[in-house]
Write an enzyme that holds these catalytic residues in place. Structure first.
Site, PDB file in Angstrom:
ATOM      1  N   GLU A   1       0.815  -1.218   0.000  1.00  0.00           N
ATOM      2  CA  GLU A   1       0.000   0.000   0.000  1.00  0.00           C
ATOM      3  C   GLU A   1       0.849   1.269   0.000  1.00  0.00           C
ATOM      4  O   GLU A   1       0.756   2.091   0.902  1.00  0.00           O
ATOM      5  CB  GLU A   1      -0.967  -0.039   1.180  1.00  0.00           C
TER       6      GLU A   1
ATOM      7  N   GLU B   1      -4.390 -10.460   0.042  1.00  0.00           N
ATOM      8  CA  GLU B   1      -5.173 -10.380   1.279  1.00  0.00           C
ATOM      9  C   GLU B   1      -6.622 -10.660   0.903  1.00  0.00           C
ATOM     10  O   GLU B   1      -7.124 -10.120  -0.072  1.00  0.00           O
ATOM     11  CB  GLU B   1      -5.078  -8.983   1.917  1.00  0.00           C
TER      12      GLU B   1
HETATM   13  C1  GAL Z   1      -5.031  -3.978   4.058  1.00  0.00           C
HETATM   14  C2  GAL Z   1      -3.621  -3.784   4.575  1.00  0.00           C
HETATM   15  C3  GAL Z   1      -3.378  -4.529   5.845  1.00  0.00           C
HETATM   16  C4  GAL Z   1      -4.510  -4.338   6.796  1.00  0.00           C
HETATM   17  C5  GAL Z   1      -5.774  -4.796   6.164  1.00  0.00           C
HETATM   18  C6  GAL Z   1      -6.980  -4.569   7.019  1.00  0.00           C
HETATM   19  O1  GAL Z   1      -5.404  -2.908   3.297  1.00  0.00           O
HETATM   20  O2  GAL Z   1      -2.682  -4.150   3.626  1.00  0.00           O
HETATM   21  O3  GAL Z   1      -2.177  -4.101   6.397  1.00  0.00           O
HETATM   22  O4  GAL Z   1      -4.628  -2.997   7.083  1.00  0.00           O
HETATM   23  O5  GAL Z   1      -6.001  -4.062   5.006  1.00  0.00           O
HETATM   24  O6  GAL Z   1      -6.929  -5.155   8.232  1.00  0.00           O
END
Ligand code: GAL
Length: 979
Positions: free
Chosen positions: A425, A488
């Site tokens: 990010e 993620e």
């Molecule tokens: C993503 C980020 C993570 C965490 C997650 C939400 O955007 O890469 O570090 O913030 O969202 O828990």
């Protein structure tokens, strides 16, 4: 007043400086090392300007300083006297004014004396290693400044040859919490300053093996291995011998690099992490390297290891401990990784920085595909549309490149690392592109990942986070011929995520999908205490922060204290590589990467009403990866009254390093038959008595609310539509499917308030009841009531038919919504309040864990029992928990109370589920931490005709329509008995 010139280094945009040693591999060498971990003298200043200039001098008297142990974060020591942790997610906890940071910049001087033997300084070299300090360190040895260290989660080594004295030495490290580097270290986690990884003095022999790169390639077709060894050392370091008894290898290198074919070798993979130990030595030093032979390639849309596509069953993992923060403890991490293995996880993304090197050693040994991520995140710039983002500012280029180098060089020997990730990010920009180019040149043997590159220009893997199903499908069209992953997905915050199985099903439809990494492994709750001394795991705001992001730091499949949540079991069940389809025959499909099923026992059990009546073992041939086999089901007698279920398990035949023999890798189940039970007959009449009604042994008040059953206080019995919102209900990072069809919104939903806000807006949390009719007859009591909220025009009519049949109180409930509902319902449940004190529950239904409409793969039908306290999950924020669908029978016992038995019927809306808890939905919803819940005064029983799904909207898509509970006519029936 501007910073004193001497303190301005904290806002320099630069990599580490000073007597730096070139980045090199983490090597297990036999040369001597002196750990400088342990007690250091410590003094904290409010700003870097205030630090005592004299503290760096050798003769400085630090006897009145405090003592701190290294490695540690000072905010997790000193009981608050040294400041406290701060949690922010995207936001910077300081003004966005790069490269400047606040004057209030907690700065900790760490001083330590150490002695070295005389021979250490007589010959050879001495290097001082720092494995991690946050966020900047200025270092003096014996009064001489030797460097400024940057890159919190990266290793720095300084050459201190000639500065170290025989006998006593004084090392001073001035660590400041904030620096220009904080702008590129904006990961979603606690800000935890300190010397949090080890400090070591290394004795480096002259002509030692300073750096080694062992690349162990294996031709997937022939199995032939090729070792390429690169030695970076003085000319005098040669010849270098490379030996491996197992490979019958004894090679002598006379120059920096050599390749040698070693014949057919076994591959290294996450399933079978086969390592070959190499001894690399020369006249003065010997290094042990664990080589794992594998070839990582991206070919078209395939991300291959050893010629097979990867299927990532992965998890994002931070270095985190609730007491020690980011300090690494090998034993605890090993334990966590064993749990990952037992949960069918095969991959780790080291979100969002290179982990402690010990993590990679464990991953090599235990078998995990690792995506090693660089320590870069500039997420806070998103709020200014990325204006001034360091990722695209030439003055930051060297910082970025330096970080890439230090990650790759440190970790290059690990077979587990199958991708490099540029960071997280951080928008887009030239500096990220430069990192990618440098890595590609240095290590063409591993693909490059960076989710933020939506041009997908600089990366080998097309990656997205939290992309809904529709978006992933679209990507296969927009990026044909490229491998796709979710770096993620399925956000494990609170209760949820639901919908994991839908992703898995999608991944199966197109080989370009390589799976994903759950966000994330563990809640980052930090152990703290209330003012009256009650311990709890705190989140953002619990440490006096004025600006924070609350409980968003608690989003793991494991609670802060290490307790696995039901999501972990659900994930394990969904992603299991051993697929068991129990149909007319048993079909086993092996989706492992590189091992057959020869290590598994396929057992079956035939249960009637949850009681085992026969067992056996299938004779399944060893199935190779990617293949399937079918075998006939056993011949079973299906005439007994009750439900007949066949449950099949695939369990380990023998113990492995990560599980004991018998550990279940996969479960399949099928209902074979149901032989109807005789229905009880003979009902009692309801009669008006006193201020209420009597029906058999049950009593009701004048409005038809239950008062007691069989002499036991059982109150309520009314219908509730409310559940304590989960964090997926109450946060809304993506759109709502309540407001728009996922198919027409690309799966992102329509921007809108969270489900909890929508539910509250129509008053689902404050429904009132008005009895419309009450009918007392020979067949029982019929109560019709209307549920509606203040100022609401929508309502639900509830018809409750109570009867007393054969010694039990029966209830048939029908719920009918009015027209005009525009929101989903959290639940349709019957809420009964029993006396406090019940201890145990045993049930025939689904279990063992809680399960919901979109999170039900881990649940099977059977008989289970558990203490009532274990039926619910103590999520960091109290919320809906404990629902188990499709109850048949529940027995509550203990506390000196009579047994309370609940049974349900299978009706047109299926069987109701249940939850038993110490607190009500209203009590949970009102608390923001577990310790805020008052001492229980009742046992709450919910018999739910339906519950809304879980979804992943705390960070991701809403509950899919299939699992959404839209207002509709629903009915269920149940019975209660006191024994
Ligand atoms: C993503 C980020 C993570 C965490 C997650 C939400 O955007 O890469 O570090 O913030 O969202 O828990």
């Amino acid at each position: 007043m501007p910073l004193h010139p001497d303190a301005r280094y904290v806002t320099d945009v630069a990599p580490s400086s000073g007597r730096l040693v070139a980045p090199r591999a983490d090597l297990a060498a036999d040369s001597a090392a002196l750990s400088l971990d342990g007690d250091w003298r410590f003094r904290l200043y409010p700003g870097v300007d205030e630090a005592d200039a004299a503290a760096s001098e050798v003769g400085f008297d630090d006897s009145d300083w405090d003592v701190i142990d290294v490695p540690s974060h000072w905010v997790l020591r000193g009981d608050g006297a040294w400041g406290r942790p701060i949690y922010t997610n995207v936001n910077y906890p300081f003004p966005l004014d790069p490269p400047f940071v606040p004057d209030a910049n907690p700065t900790g001087d760490h001083r330590r004396r150490f002695s070295v033997p005389a021979e250490w300084v007589e010959s050879g070299r001495l290097w001082l290693r720092f494995d991690g300090l946050e966020s900047i360190g200025r270092v003096w040895l014996n009064g001489v400044e030797i460097g400024v260290l940057r890159g919190s989660r990266l290793r720095n080594e300084l050459d201190v040859t000639g500065l170290v004295r025989a006998g006593e030495n004084v090392l001073v490290v001035r660590v400041s919490q904030w620096s220009a580097m904080s702008y590129v270290e904006d990961q979603d986690q606690w800000w935890l300053p300190g010397l949090f990884r080890s400090v070591t003095l290394l004795r480096r022999p002259d002509a030692g093996l300073d750096d080694l790169w062992v690349q162990a390639d294996r031709d997937p077709e022939t199995g032939v291995g090729v070792l390429t060894i690169e030695v970076t050392a003085d000319d005098a370091a040669f010849p270098v011998r490379v030996r491996c008894a197992e490979l019958e290898l004894d090679l002598t290198l006379n120059h920096a690099r050599a390749s040698v074919e070693v014949g057919v070798v076994e591959p290294w993979g996450a399933d079978v992490p086969r390592l070959y130990r190499l001894d690399v030595s020369n006249a003065v030093e010997s290094v042990a390297v664990n080589a794992g032979f594998r070839r990582v390639e991206v070919v078209g849309d395939a991300w291959l290891v050893n010629g097979r596509r990867l299927r990532i069953r992965g998890v994002n993992r931070h270095d985190f401990d609730p007491v020690e923060g980011r300090v690494f403890d090998e034993a605890l991490v090993r334990e966590a990784m064993l749990l990952m293995k037992r949960s069918n996880l095969n991959a780790i993304r080291t979100s969002h920085y290179p982990p402690h090197p010990g993590l990679l050693d464990l991953a090599d040994e235990l078998g995990f595909w690792v995506m090693d991520e660089c320590d870069i995140e500039t997420h806070g710039f998103v709020h200014v549309d990325w204006a001034g983002n360091p990722s695209d500012d030439p003055q930051w280029r060297e910082v970025y490149l330096d970080r890439a180098r230090r990650m790759v060089e440190r970790d290059k020997n690990h077979p587990c690392v199958v991708a490099w990730s540029l960071g997280n990010e951080s928008g887009a920009g030239e500096n990220l592109a430069a990192m990618a180019a440098w890595i590609r040149e240095r290590d063409p043997g591993r693909p490059i990942h960076y989710e933020g590159d939506h041009s997908d220009e600089h990366v080998d893997l097309v990656s997205r986070m939290y992309a809904p199903l529709e978006e992933l499908v679209r990507l296969t069209e927009a990026r044909p011929g490229r491998p796709i992953i979710e770096c993620e997905y399925v956000h494990a915050m609170g209760n949820g995520a639901g919908g994991i199985a839908a992703y898995e099903a999608l991944f199966d439809t197109n080989p370009a999908f390589h799976g994903g990494f759950v966000w994330e492994w563990r809640d980052h709750g930090l152990l703290t205490r209330t003012p009256d001394g009650t311990p709890f795991y705190g989140y953002g705001g619990d440490f006096g922060e004025v600006f924070h992001d609350g409980s968003f730091v608690c989003d793991g499949m494991v609670l802060a204290d290490g307790t696995p949540t039901p999501m972990l079991a659900e994930y394990a069940a969904v992603v299991t590589p051993i697929k068991l389809a129990v149909g007319d025959e048993l079909t086993v499909t092996n989706l492992r990467h590189d091992s057959s099923t020869a290590d598994l026992v396929f057992a079956w059990v035939h249960e009637v009403d949850g009681v085992a009546v026969a067992r056996g073992v299938f004779q399944v041939p060893a199935i190779e990866p990617g293949a399937s086999a079918s075998v006939a089901l056993p011949e079973l007698a299906l005439d007994a009254e009750g439900e007949h279920w066949l449950t099949v398990t695939a369990a380990l035949r023998e113990a492995t390093p990560w599980a004991s023999a018998g550990h279940v890798v996969s479960t399949g189940q099928r209902k074979l038959a149901e032989v109807a039970r005789r229905r009880p007959t003979g009902s009692s009449a309801a009669v008006a008595e006193g201020d209420g009604y009597t029906l058999g042994d049950a009593r009701f008040d004048r409005r038809g609310a239950l008062v007691s059953v069989g002499g036991l206080d059982v109150t309520g019995g009314g219908v509730t539509l409310w559940r304590a919102p989960t964090e997926n209900d109450s946060l809304a990072t993506m759109g709502s499917y309540e407001l728009g069809d996922p198919a027409t919104t690309g799966g992102f939903g329509v921007p809108g308030p969270s489900s909890a806000e929508r539910w509250r807006s129509v008053g689902l949390d404050r429904l009132t009841t008005r009895v419309l009719s009450l009918d007392v007859s020979a067949s029982g009591l019929v109560v019709v009531s209307r549920l509606a909220a203040a100022q609401a025009s929508v309502y639900a009519d509830v018809t409750q038919r109570w009867s007393w049949v054969d010694g039990e109180l029966r209830l048939e409930v029908a719920v009918e919504p009015s027209d005009g509902w525009t929101v989903t319902w959290p639940r349709v449940g019957v809420h009964l309040v029993l006396p406090a004190g019940y201890e145990e529950a045993s049930w025939f239904g689904t279990g063992p864990g809680e399960n919901y409409a979109d999170s039900r793969v881990a649940a099977r039908v059977g008989r289970f029992s558990a203490p009532i306290d274990e039926l619910t999950v103590p999520y960091a924020v109290p919320q809906e928990t404990g629902h188990r669908a499709e109850l048949r029978e529940l027995v509550l016992t203990g506390g000196g109370l009579p047994e309370f038995v609940v049974t349900t019927d299978d009706g047109s809306d299926g069987r109701p589920g249940f939850a038993v808890a110490r607190h009500s939905a209203e009590q949970w919803a009102a608390a923001s931490h577990q310790h805020e819940l008052s001492a229980p005064t009742a046992t709450h029983l919910y018999v739910d005709i339906a519950q809304h799904g879980l979804g992943s909207r705390s960070c991701g898509p809403d509950v899919r329509p299939e699992a959404a509970l839209w207002p509709r006519a629903l009915a269920g029936s149940m019975a209660f008995r006191v024994v």
